[in-house]
Motif scaffolding. Structure first.
Motif: not given
Length: 285
Positions: A10, A13, A219, A277, A281
């Protein structure tokens, strides 16, 4: 139950998303741009106090309304407010902003709101609102915000516009406009003002709007469906785990991904392929 992506996936990104929105074009359509137009720290604080609490509705007319509300204060708002008693400020601005409106707010609302900043600034010895909001040792930041909100509820007229400015985090409110004002004042990273030094950046809570709530669910930053204070805290805890010293590092980018229409709300390729993302997603096709 929705699983959150691992921090190792995470954070890089989100870092790329953060870098993508570090440009003047994104900032031009943000109310923070109004405060940044003033060179002085105190001027930036008082104009940010107004801008943040009028930050709702369509962006272009909102920015026009903010600038019109600040126009009677001239190029040096803080000096003008400090030169006369707050009661005189409220009376004068009430006359000069008599025809001004923005959605729930009237000119009389803004006159009292600006005079409230002047009163609090005078009480803090010209140090603005930081002494009223920065938590001391053993204090919770939201307890300080709640106390100030409750005080202003007692002291300001109970109009619709002023009550709209005074949600209480201890009553479960997301407090989006207060959270945004605090982010502007506390963070030193782009694009924020970084004027306050006693308020810890790690205590900030994300300013939750519909865009941040929606993208955060996509996300896995948060799972709650209701855009309330609990969701704001949930998202912030996830971000704090990624970046404890600066949990709101990604707020501007997440918000503007939605505000600028770059996130369509549905997973659509090849358009979404440009988003950092995209592989995290969960938006529906």
């Amino acid at each position: 139950m929705t699983r959150r992506p691992a921090p190792a996936r995470l954070r890089p990104r989100l870092d790329r998303l953060h870098d993508q929105y570090q440009d003047p074009g994104a900032l031009a359509m943000d109310p923070l741009a109004v405060a940044l137009a003033y060179p002085g720290g105190a001027d930036r604080e008082v104009t940010a106090f107004v801008a943040a609490h009028l930050a709702y509705g369509r962006v272009a007319p909102m920015l026009q309304a903010i600038r019109a509300a600040l126009a009677p204060l001239g190029p040096a708002p803080a000096a003008q407010l400090r030169a006369v008693p707050p009661a005189e400020t409220a009376a004068r601005l009430g006359r000069e902003l008599g025809a001004w409106t923005w959605r729930f707010h009237t000119g009389e609302d803004m006159a009292h709101w600006i005079a409230a900043w002047a009163t609090l600034d005078r009480e803090s010895g010209g140090r603005g609102l930081e002494p009223h909001l920065a938590p001391g040792p053993g204090e919770e930041a939201d307890d300080r915000l709640s106390a100030l909100v409750q005080r202003l509820r007692r002291e300001l007229p109970p109009t619709r516009g002023l009550r709209f400015n005074l949600p209480d985090p201890r009553e479960g409110a997301a407090c989006k406009r207060w959270r945004m004002f605090l982010r502007w004042m506390v963070r030193t990273g782009w694009p924020d003002l970084g004027l306050w030094t006693a308020y810890p950046p790690g205590a900030l809570v994300i300013p939750l709007d519909t865009h941040v709530a929606r993208i955060s669910r996509f996300i896995g930053l948060g799972t709650r469906r209701t855009p309330d204070g609990a969701l704001a805290q949930e998202i912030t805890r996830t971000l704090r785990a990624l970046c404890p010293e600066d949990p709101l590092r990604y707020d501007f980018a997440l918000a503007h991904l939605g505000i600028l229409g770059d996130c369509p709300g549905v997973r659509s390729l090849p358009g979404c392929a440009r988003c950092p993302l995209v592989d995290l997603c969960r938006a529906k096709r």
